[in-house]
Design an enzyme around this catalytic site. Structure first.
Site, PDB file in Angstrom:
ATOM      1  N   GLU A   1      -0.517   3.791  -4.128  1.00  0.00           N
ATOM      2  CA  GLU A   1       0.097   4.617  -5.164  1.00  0.00           C
ATOM      3  C   GLU A   1       0.248   3.921  -6.510  1.00  0.00           C
ATOM      4  O   GLU A   1       1.335   3.813  -7.056  1.00  0.00           O
ATOM      5  CB  GLU A   1       1.470   5.116  -4.687  1.00  0.00           C
ATOM      6  CG  GLU A   1       2.549   4.064  -4.515  1.00  0.00           C
ATOM      7  CD  GLU A   1       2.510   3.255  -3.244  1.00  0.00           C
ATOM      8  OE1 GLU A   1       3.453   2.495  -3.012  1.00  0.00           O
ATOM      9  OE2 GLU A   1       1.543   3.398  -2.476  1.00  0.00           O
TER      10      GLU A   1
ATOM     11  N   HIS B   1       1.125  12.444   0.105  1.00  0.00           N
ATOM     12  CA  HIS B   1       1.888  11.214   0.320  1.00  0.00           C
ATOM     13  C   HIS B   1       1.825  10.317  -0.913  1.00  0.00           C
ATOM     14  O   HIS B   1       2.859   9.855  -1.408  1.00  0.00           O
ATOM     15  CB  HIS B   1       1.328  10.474   1.536  1.00  0.00           C
ATOM     16  CG  HIS B   1       2.056   9.222   1.886  1.00  0.00           C
ATOM     17  ND1 HIS B   1       3.043   9.182   2.838  1.00  0.00           N
ATOM     18  CD2 HIS B   1       1.943   7.950   1.406  1.00  0.00           C
ATOM     19  CE1 HIS B   1       3.519   7.950   2.937  1.00  0.00           C
ATOM     20  NE2 HIS B   1       2.853   7.179   2.067  1.00  0.00           N
ATOM     21  N   GLU B   2       0.621  10.071  -1.410  1.00  0.00           N
ATOM     22  CA  GLU B   2       0.483   9.158  -2.544  1.00  0.00           C
ATOM     23  C   GLU B   2       1.100   9.738  -3.816  1.00  0.00           C
ATOM     24  O   GLU B   2       1.671   9.000  -4.634  1.00  0.00           O
ATOM     25  CB  GLU B   2      -0.993   8.812  -2.769  1.00  0.00           C
ATOM     26  CG  GLU B   2      -1.705   8.188  -1.580  1.00  0.00           C
ATOM     27  CD  GLU B   2      -0.967   7.011  -0.969  1.00  0.00           C
ATOM     28  OE1 GLU B   2      -0.235   6.301  -1.695  1.00  0.00           O
ATOM     29  OE2 GLU B   2      -1.103   6.797   0.249  1.00  0.00           O
TER      30      GLU B   2
ATOM     31  N   HIS C   1       4.791   9.213  -3.887  1.00  0.00           N
ATOM     32  CA  HIS C   1       5.179   7.846  -4.244  1.00  0.00           C
ATOM     33  C   HIS C   1       5.528   7.719  -5.735  1.00  0.00           C
ATOM     34  O   HIS C   1       6.116   6.721  -6.138  1.00  0.00           O
ATOM     35  CB  HIS C   1       4.060   6.862  -3.907  1.00  0.00           C
ATOM     36  CG  HIS C   1       4.195   6.233  -2.562  1.00  0.00           C
ATOM     37  ND1 HIS C   1       5.350   5.606  -2.135  1.00  0.00           N
ATOM     38  CD2 HIS C   1       3.302   6.114  -1.535  1.00  0.00           C
ATOM     39  CE1 HIS C   1       5.166   5.129  -0.918  1.00  0.00           C
ATOM     40  NE2 HIS C   1       3.935   5.429  -0.528  1.00  0.00           N
TER      41      HIS C   1
ATOM     42  N   GLU D   1       8.558   3.982   2.041  1.00  0.00           N
ATOM     43  CA  GLU D   1       7.678   4.763   2.905  1.00  0.00           C
ATOM     44  C   GLU D   1       8.391   5.862   3.693  1.00  0.00           C
ATOM     45  O   GLU D   1       7.820   6.931   3.913  1.00  0.00           O
ATOM     46  CB  GLU D   1       6.927   3.833   3.860  1.00  0.00           C
ATOM     47  CG  GLU D   1       6.008   2.857   3.144  1.00  0.00           C
ATOM     48  CD  GLU D   1       4.935   3.533   2.295  1.00  0.00           C
ATOM     49  OE1 GLU D   1       4.714   4.754   2.440  1.00  0.00           O
ATOM     50  OE2 GLU D   1       4.325   2.832   1.473  1.00  0.00           O
TER      51      GLU D   1
ATOM     52  N   ASP E   1       3.246  -8.200   5.427  1.00  0.00           N
ATOM     53  CA  ASP E   1       2.377  -7.240   6.101  1.00  0.00           C
ATOM     54  C   ASP E   1       2.882  -6.907   7.502  1.00  0.00           C
ATOM     55  O   ASP E   1       2.579  -5.843   8.048  1.00  0.00           O
ATOM     56  CB  ASP E   1       0.956  -7.816   6.181  1.00  0.00           C
ATOM     57  CG  ASP E   1      -0.063  -6.788   6.605  1.00  0.00           C
ATOM     58  OD1 ASP E   1      -0.221  -5.779   5.902  1.00  0.00           O
ATOM     59  OD2 ASP E   1      -0.701  -7.000   7.652  1.00  0.00           O
TER      60      ASP E   1
ATOM     61  N   TYR F   1       7.546   3.972   8.053  1.00  0.00           N
ATOM     62  CA  TYR F   1       7.059   5.291   7.681  1.00  0.00           C
ATOM     63  C   TYR F   1       7.748   6.402   8.473  1.00  0.00           C
ATOM     64  O   TYR F   1       8.383   7.300   7.903  1.00  0.00           O
ATOM     65  CB  TYR F   1       5.549   5.373   7.909  1.00  0.00           C
ATOM     66  CG  TYR F   1       4.721   4.541   6.957  1.00  0.00           C
ATOM     67  CD1 TYR F   1       4.005   5.128   5.924  1.00  0.00           C
ATOM     68  CD2 TYR F   1       4.627   3.159   7.106  1.00  0.00           C
ATOM     69  CE1 TYR F   1       3.221   4.376   5.057  1.00  0.00           C
ATOM     70  CE2 TYR F   1       3.845   2.397   6.239  1.00  0.00           C
ATOM     71  CZ  TYR F   1       3.154   3.007   5.220  1.00  0.00           C
ATOM     72  OH  TYR F   1       2.389   2.250   4.367  1.00  0.00           O
TER      73      TYR F   1
END
Length: 343
Positions: A12, A36-37, A40, A59, A114, A122
């Site tokens: 995003e 979704h993006e 953001h 998220e 990560d 999410y």
């Protein structure tokens, strides 16, 4: 639209969304990622998580908004299918992650950020907001969210700061009885999680039940099924060395040659677990070499490994690795061979 090696669904960047080409399915069925993006722009770019431990603030909110957008566009039943599939992803992650990594607020001290990019942030985050909506009603929830973003626009926020704001402006204001700590600092999926159902998947479950009984599925009415119904169908198939069933299904529906990456990845995973992978190994290899999205390749390599076919996975990975992004290769190196696979 980025090259196939792009390791994520999307990214995003303000005013410019990067997206994986795997959302191109030919039928516009995977557009939830675009929603979704775009969402953001609010949760992530307007109000941003202060640390990677607070990643769920980005998220969880965004998945919640994604489903709200898809509901507005295509109806509640459509959004519910997405929510049920998301819950299945959440349950799968809870099974394989350490308990401490199933908290919304993470402890990533000394770790790669990560490690926190799982479906916990999410889906558990989204279901937390859905639970709050159930408690207070959509109208009050929307009022809270609008004020939340107006108050914190162009700022970063920690989980602790969010909880303080949540208690003051929603929980205490409307006298809601809910254990916030259980959701944010506790492991797994709390008992009061919202139970989402969809009639579309009830029909799919009936079809799966017939197939499990060796029903001749030649006259099944499935021509109007969406990607989401097919995904649920594949995920419900038995995994007990059902090579004959897999072959019959493949002959009927040609799953192994689908142009939909979501369907392909789900089908290949079940095929590997059912011992059918040798029949379609060229198809799986082509997919793994041609796609670098970590969401798809990780479960497939893991399925090979857990099914006693590590050498096959390693051989495919050696061919695919040069085309993967470093985000994906780091994960695959850890998964397939300690210290990585040597070229």
């Amino acid at each position: 639209m980025l090259p196939p090696s792009f390791p994520f669904g999307g990214m995003e960047n303000p005013r410019l969304t990067f997206a994986t080409p795997t959302i191109i399915a030919g039928d516009r069925s995977l557009t939830a990622l675009i929603a979704h993006e775009m969402a953001h722009s609010w949760s992530g770019n307007l109000v941003t998580n202060a640390t990677w431990n607070d990643f769920w603030l980005n998220e969880g909110f965004t998945v919640y908004f994604e489903r709200r957008i898809m509901e507005a566009l295509y109806g509640e039943e459509y959004a519910n299918m997405l929510a049920v599939l998301g819950f299945q992803d959440l349950e799968a992650d809870v099974k394989i992650l350490d308990d401490k990594d199933t908290h919304l607020f993470l402890d990533l001290e000394g770790r790669d950020p990560d490690d926190g990019m799982t479906d916990i942030a999410y889906e558990k985050g989204a279901y937390f907001l859905m639970m709050l909506e159930d408690k207070v009603g959509r109208g009050k929830m929307d009022g809270f969210l609008k004020t939340y973003f107006d108050t914190h626009r162009f700022k970063t926020l920690t989980t602790e700061e969010f909880i303080y704001y949540l208690n003051k402006n929603l929980i205490d204001k409307y006298q809601v009885e809910v254990d916030i700590d259980e959701w944010i600092y506790g492991p797994g999926i709390p008992e009061n999680v919202t139970k989402v159902t969809t009639e579309k998947f009830v029909v799919v479950n009936k079809v799966v039940a017939l197939i499990k009984e060796n029903y001749d599925f030649g006259d099944l009415e499935v021509s109007d099924w969406t990607t989401h119904e097919w995904l649920h169908f594949i995920r419900q198939l038995p995994i007990v060395d059902e090579k004959d069933l897999m072959k019959r299904l493949d002959n009927k529906f040609n799953f192994s040659n689908s142009g939909n990456s979501e369907v392909l990845a789900a089908w290949f995973e079940v095929a590997i677990k059912n011992g059918y992978s040798n029949n379609i190994l060229p198809n799986i290899e082509e997919f793994l070499i041609g796609v670098g999205r970590r969401k798809f390749i990780t479960p497939l390599y893991r399925a090979f490994k857990e099914n006693g076919q590590l050498e096959i996975a390693q051989n495919i990975y050696k061919k695919a690795k040069p085309n993967y992004h470093s985000v994906s290769t780091q994960t695959m190196d850890k998964l397939l061979l300690k210290g990585g696979i040597k070229d």
